[in-house]
Each structure stands twice: as C-alpha cells, then as structure tokens.
Design an enzyme around this catalytic site. Structure first.
Site: not given
Ligand code: 0X9
Ligand code: ZN
Length: 447
Positions: A209-211, A266, A282, A335, A337, A387, A409
């Site tokens: 939501a906040r993105e 979020r 997600n 997404h 950032y 991550y 992102e």
């Molecule tokens: O955490 C998430 O869902 C995504 N980042 S966010 O800051 N927009 O929330 C990243 C998902 C992508 N997967 C990885 N980076 N492993």
């Molecule tokens: Zn996100």
C-alpha cells in the site's frame, strides 16, 4: 406577606434549580460528546501523524549489532523496518533502513552509540516529507481537464481513470472486473494491445500500500502505450505483438488506508487477529508459503496470512496465472524502493534454469535506464540481491511457467524511500519505460 412566603416564589426556586440541573446535564453531555468526537476524529477518521519520526540507516558489522537489530520489536507503532522489511532479514555488513517513533528515538540512539554501531539519519522528520510529498499539488488536476500523471491519485480517482481510459481507447483497451477486496472494493484490470490473443505480459502495481510510485507508474505506462500506438514504432510493436494484462492497483484496501489513516501502511486490511490487521500480499502466494522470509505472526509486516491465497486479491492474481498458464511470457510486480530488478528465486538459494537469460535482460534494462536518467538500477536473483522471501508472487509465477518473472523495485534508494516526491514520478516513468522496451522485446522474441 413576605415575598419569600409567596407560593409562586417557591415554585420559581424549584423551577430555577431544575433549569440549572438541566443546563449542567446538557453541558456535561456536550462535553462528553465533544470528547467522543475528538477521539473518533483522532482515532478513526484523521490521518496518523509522524512528527519527528526518523528513518535511520544502520550499519551492523558484528554479530552483537545483528542481534541488537533483530531484538528490536517489530511493532508498527515504534519500530518499522523499511529495507529490508523485516528484522529477520537483516545481515551483517548490509545496511538497514528503520523508522523509529520520536518516543523511542533518544533511547535507540544512545544504545547505538553504546553498541558502537554506525548509523546515519536518513530522514530527519518523516511528517515533513509526508507533507512535502504532494509537491506538485498546486497544479493537481488543473491541467486543462486532462488526467495528471505526475501526481499521486486516490483509489476513487484511479477507478475513474480506468473506466475513462477504456472508454477513450475502445479499440486498444478493455476494462474488466478483477476481484472484490476484503473490504468489498472493486479491483479492476485493463487489458491493452491490438488483439487480445497474443502472448501475455502480466503486470501488477500497488501490492504494498505505501509504495505509491508503483500505481503511479502503471498509470503512466498504460497511458504511454495507448497514446503512442501508431506514433512510436516501439510502442506499436509492443502493442501489436503482446497482450498486456495490467492491474494498476491491486491492494485497494491498503492503499485507501494509506490516504485516510496511516501513510505507512503496507499490508492488506483483512482481520484474522484481535489486535493486528492485515496480511503481506507478497507472502501469501503458494510458493514455500510461511517459510523463511515470511512471518506467521499477525502483527508482523510480513505476515503470510492464515492460509495460502487467503487474500481475495492474491487469489484473483493466482487464478489469472492459472487460467492463462502457458500463455504468459512475462510477469512483473512493481514495488518500491531500492532500484532493483529482482528475479527468481527469492524463497531459496537456488537459480532458475534460465538464470543467464534473466540476468542478461536485466542488465540491458538497467543500462537503458542509465542512458535515460543516469539512475543506477542493480539486478540479481532475489536470494542474492536482497533477502529471502517466501510466498512471493514472482517466484510463484515463475513456478507456474512464466519465464520472464520479475519484481521491480522502483525509485529511490532511500533518500525519500516510500515518500518519493511527485516531482520524481515523471523521471521514474521515463526510465522504466525504456527498461520495459527491453523486457518486452525479450518476451516477444522468446515466443
Ligand atoms: O519484501 C518484498 O515483498 C519486496 N520488497 S518491498 O520493499 N517492496 O516490500 C521484495 C520482493 C523481492 N524478493 C526479494 N528481494 N527477495
Ligand atoms: Zn513492496
């Protein structure tokens, strides 16, 4: 007869006392109501304020630093992880952006000094950025009646825009119902392209939501594709060769909540717990659901939900991927950032069979961006670039046979974070459009 003995006088006294009591009662009821009103306004209607909240970038270099950060309670009101989005995803020698409320800030900074952990004040007063985010608002909606793609829009405005767009381009765009959200709002999809039976490119915006830059990007992308068809040869090719299914705003309930109540929200707005609301959409897909990189704790910002696809919008997105299985060449979840192209896998330290191709396309997209606005986007598999994430949409889409599957992102790298000023919407659109040309070309030649 003394005046006081007069029977009428006695009645007058009784009457006066009664009147006084009545006035007193009315006054106290009024006071009670005004308190209730203020409470309602503050607690339910008014927007949460973030005065003197700060975002700090922490630089953990020792196991002690790491456990200090991981011990910070992931309480949305006190400590809010921005990047990575969860305490458990923090690694030694990787920077961490965290929002702290003014109440805990002094104490936290003292402890960071005691720990000898380096940190930097990334955002000094969050409320000020929130107030400044709508920095083009002077001209909001006033551009001779045409839709302004360079400002952030509300849910209602986006819904209206979807309908208007479909009406304006009857030969190139079709609006369809996509889902009913938990709070019973409509989620719509726009299918654009010269024909509806070409290989599909599926895109969703606004999962978190906040993105806000994400739905803003989806809108300007669609607008460019429609308005430049027949004018720009690259757009024409993209529209001729592919069918684009785009959900400009997926997490409608959360988005509405960020406008009316809490800019930092979020998750979705489903209630499965007495105290905490929302599921991380997600983390709700059917890929290693509830595994590492997702939380089973309803108060966490990465709560995976009570079951796979518990969220109506996640179920709808999964259904559409199942329905068109085999025909979807590309999938992107937008997404913010960090400015990263993330490809599978995120749920495990494992490479996809087409990892080289995904890496190659990302690299071309990133250089296209650099040539357009000089912004640097990095790229890599999820497990390496950020991550672990379990239950994420792009891993699931890949698993379902979508070869080019990404989480992108958007801007920035943390100066404004989720509060990217409106004046940066246009640049974000310009650069990402060039990247989309690269991704589309790969999808077209892949078929
Ligand atoms: O955490 C998430 O869902 C995504 N980042 S966010 O800051 N927009 O929330 C990243 C998902 C992508 N997967 C990885 N980076 N492993
Ligand atoms: Zn996100």
């Amino acid at each position: 007869m003394k005046p006081t003995d007069h029977p009428i006088d006695k009645h007058q006294i009784y009457f006066c006392t009664f009147l006084h009591l009545l006035i007193l009662m009315t006054a106290s009821i009024q006071i009670a109501f005004s308190y209730l009103y203020t409470f309602l306004i503050a607690g339910v209607v008014a927007n949460k304020r973030f005065d003197k909240h700060q975002v700090l970038t922490l630089y953990p270099t020792t196991p002690e630093h790491l456990s200090f950060i991981q011990d910070l309670e992931n309480d949305n009101n006190i400590v809010d992880f921005w990047s990575p989005d969860d305490a458990t995803s923090v690694r030694i020698n990787e920077k961490v952006d965290v929002r702290f409320s003014s109440a805990v800030l002094g104490n936290i900074k003292m402890k960071l000094q005691e720990q000898k952990m380096d940190y930097e004040v990334k955002i000094a007063n969050l409320q000020q950025l929130i107030d400044e985010q709508l920095d083009l608002k002077q001209t909001r909606g006033s551009k001779n009646g045409s839709y302004d793609y360079n400002v952030y829009h509300t849910y209602d405005e986006i819904q209206q825009w979807i309908a208007d767009t479909a009406n304006q381009y009857p030969n190139l765009a079709r609006k369809s119902f996509f889902a009913t959200s938990t709070e019973r709002r409509n989620v719509d999809m726009l299918t654009i392209g010269k024909s509806t039976d070409k290989p599909i490119f599926l895109i969703d915006c606004g999962v978190h939501a906040r993105e806000w830059i994400s739905p803003a990007f989806c809108q300007c992308f669609i607008n460019r594709m429609l308005s430049q068809y027949g004018v720009d040869p690259q757009v024409t090719r993209m529209m001729d060769e592919m069918t684009w299914m785009i959900i400009p705003l997926l997490n409608v309930d959360g988005y509405e909540y960020t406008w009316a109540n809490d800019r930092m929200w979020r998750k979705t707005r489903s209630k499965y717990d007495t105290f905490c609301t929302g599921v991380d959409a997600n983390r709700n897909f059917d890929i290693n659901w509830s595994g590492e990189g997702a939380s089973t704790e309803p108060c966490s910002n990465t709560y995976c939900g009570p079951s796979v696809e518990s969220e109506p919008v996640v179920k709808a997105l999964s259904d559409i991927i199942r329905k068109y299985k085999g025909n979807i060449q590309g999938y992107i979840a937008f997404h913010s950032y960090s400015q990263v192209f993330v490809y599978p896998y995120s749920y495990a330290y494992e490479d996809t069979e087409n990892a080289a191709q995904l890496n190659d396309v990302s690299s071309r997209a990133a250089s296209a961006i650099q040539q357009t606005t000089s912004k640097i986007y990095t790229f890599g598999p999820g497990y390496e670039s950020m991550y672990l994430v379990s239950g994420g949409s792009k891993d699931w889409a890949y698993q379902m046979g979508v070869p080019l599957s990404y989480t992108i992102e958007l801007r920035d790298t943390g100066k404004y974070g989720f509060l990217l000023p409106e004046s940066q919407i246009d640049g974000t659109c310009q650069e990402m459009f060039q990247a989309m040309i690269m991704l589309a070309e790969e999808a077209i030649t892949n078929t």
